[in-house]
Scaffold this motif. Sequence first.
Motif, PDB file in Angstrom:
ATOM      1  N   SER A   9      58.769  67.212 103.111  1.00 47.24           N
ATOM      2  CA  SER A   9      59.147  68.186 104.137  1.00 47.24           C
ATOM      3  C   SER A   9      60.379  68.922 103.635  1.00 47.24           C
ATOM      4  O   SER A   9      61.146  68.401 102.818  1.00 47.24           O
ATOM      5  CB  SER A   9      59.418  67.501 105.474  1.00 47.24           C
ATOM      6  N   PHE A  10      60.531  70.126 104.135  1.00 47.93           N
ATOM      7  CA  PHE A  10      61.658  70.962 103.741  1.00 47.93           C
ATOM      8  C   PHE A  10      62.869  70.695 104.629  1.00 47.93           C
ATOM      9  O   PHE A  10      62.727  70.304 105.793  1.00 47.93           O
ATOM     10  CB  PHE A  10      61.284  72.444 103.859  1.00 47.93           C
ATOM     11  N   LYS A  11      64.048  70.947 104.078  1.00 48.83           N
ATOM     12  CA  LYS A  11      65.268  70.921 104.878  1.00 48.83           C
ATOM     13  C   LYS A  11      65.174  72.015 105.933  1.00 48.83           C
ATOM     14  O   LYS A  11      64.553  73.059 105.710  1.00 48.83           O
ATOM     15  CB  LYS A  11      66.495  71.184 104.000  1.00 48.83           C
ATOM     16  N   GLU A  12      65.827  71.795 107.072  1.00 47.27           N
ATOM     17  CA  GLU A  12      65.833  72.811 108.121  1.00 47.27           C
ATOM     18  C   GLU A  12      66.490  74.099 107.645  1.00 47.27           C
ATOM     19  O   GLU A  12      66.172  75.181 108.134  1.00 47.27           O
ATOM     20  CB  GLU A  12      66.548  72.278 109.361  1.00 47.27           C
ATOM     21  N   VAL A  22      59.548  77.240  96.317  1.00 48.62           N
ATOM     22  CA  VAL A  22      59.268  75.842  95.969  1.00 48.62           C
ATOM     23  C   VAL A  22      57.775  75.638  95.750  1.00 48.62           C
ATOM     24  O   VAL A  22      57.361  75.015  94.756  1.00 48.62           O
ATOM     25  CB  VAL A  22      59.807  74.891  97.064  1.00 48.62           C
ATOM     26  N   LEU A  23      56.950  76.145  96.635  1.00 45.05           N
ATOM     27  CA  LEU A  23      55.507  75.992  96.479  1.00 45.05           C
ATOM     28  C   LEU A  23      55.010  76.681  95.214  1.00 45.05           C
ATOM     29  O   LEU A  23      54.131  76.154  94.514  1.00 45.05           O
ATOM     30  CB  LEU A  23      54.782  76.496  97.720  1.00 45.05           C
ATOM     31  N   ARG A  28      53.150  76.132  89.619  1.00 44.84           N
ATOM     32  CA  ARG A  28      53.360  76.338  88.182  1.00 44.84           C
ATOM     33  C   ARG A  28      53.321  74.986  87.468  1.00 44.84           C
ATOM     34  O   ARG A  28      52.653  74.847  86.437  1.00 44.84           O
ATOM     35  CB  ARG A  28      54.689  77.050  87.960  1.00 44.84           C
ATOM     36  N   THR A  29      54.004  73.986  88.011  1.00 43.65           N
ATOM     37  CA  THR A  29      53.995  72.649  87.413  1.00 43.65           C
ATOM     38  C   THR A  29      52.583  72.078  87.408  1.00 43.65           C
ATOM     39  O   THR A  29      52.152  71.472  86.424  1.00 43.65           O
ATOM     40  CB  THR A  29      54.948  71.712  88.179  1.00 43.65           C
ATOM     41  N   ALA A  30      51.865  72.281  88.483  1.00 45.62           N
ATOM     42  CA  ALA A  30      50.511  71.751  88.605  1.00 45.62           C
ATOM     43  C   ALA A  30      49.509  72.453  87.696  1.00 45.62           C
ATOM     44  O   ALA A  30      48.367  72.009  87.579  1.00 45.62           O
ATOM     45  CB  ALA A  30      50.048  71.838  90.056  1.00 45.62           C
ATOM     46  N   HIS A  83      65.768  71.795  98.070  1.00 46.52           N
ATOM     47  CA  HIS A  83      65.207  72.339  99.309  1.00 46.52           C
ATOM     48  C   HIS A  83      64.429  71.310 100.131  1.00 46.52           C
ATOM     49  O   HIS A  83      63.942  71.630 101.218  1.00 46.52           O
ATOM     50  CB  HIS A  83      64.315  73.540  98.995  1.00 46.52           C
ATOM     51  N   LEU A  84      64.302  70.081  99.610  1.00 43.97           N
ATOM     52  CA  LEU A  84      63.511  69.075 100.305  1.00 43.97           C
ATOM     53  C   LEU A  84      64.378  68.178 101.173  1.00 43.97           C
ATOM     54  O   LEU A  84      65.471  67.778 100.772  1.00 43.97           O
ATOM     55  CB  LEU A  84      62.740  68.217  99.301  1.00 43.97           C
ATOM     56  N   ALA A  85      63.850  67.851 102.345  1.00 44.45           N
ATOM     57  CA  ALA A  85      64.531  66.918 103.250  1.00 44.45           C
ATOM     58  C   ALA A  85      64.135  65.482 102.924  1.00 44.45           C
ATOM     59  O   ALA A  85      64.960  64.580 102.967  1.00 44.45           O
ATOM     60  CB  ALA A  85      64.185  67.237 104.696  1.00 44.45           C
ATOM     61  N   LYS A  86      62.857  65.284 102.622  1.00 47.08           N
ATOM     62  CA  LYS A  86      62.387  63.949 102.263  1.00 47.08           C
ATOM     63  C   LYS A  86      61.099  64.064 101.475  1.00 47.08           C
ATOM     64  O   LYS A  86      60.403  65.091 101.514  1.00 47.08           O
ATOM     65  CB  LYS A  86      62.222  63.056 103.477  1.00 47.08           C
TER      66      LYS A  86
END
Length: 129
Positions: A9-12, A22-23, A28-30, A83-86
């Motif tokens: 999940s993304f940070k608020e 981010v996606l 690109r990584t994938a 940018h990620l919350a968890k």
Amino acid sequence: MIVHMLRFSFKETATEEDREHVLAVMRRTASVESVSFSTVGQSLDESGGFTHAYCVGIADMEALRRYMHDPVHLAGDPEIIPHLAKLAIGPDVSDDMTPTLAADILALHEEKVALYPEWAADLTPLLAA
């Protein structure tokens, strides 16, 4: 085939532009040569508060090693992590019935942690969230 899954999940504070970036970096990584198939997008199971998912199919352990150390993958993580919350890693699955496969994959992960301790330090708080 090793199927590697991340749920996150993304940070608020992440803007829509941040999320799209981010996606795009994840896609690109994938798309590196060691990945056989992938999908990046919404998580259809939002339990645990995870809203998005990343899934890649990787042919075997040698391809997994290349994937983990691919320059595109290494360059992408610093753009993603802030940018990620968890983040939840797995559950991963495989049609390879080698009894030591999970331990072998963990050993590759531990090797990467040893090579890139700053990466591990940035990632660890997300996993504990």
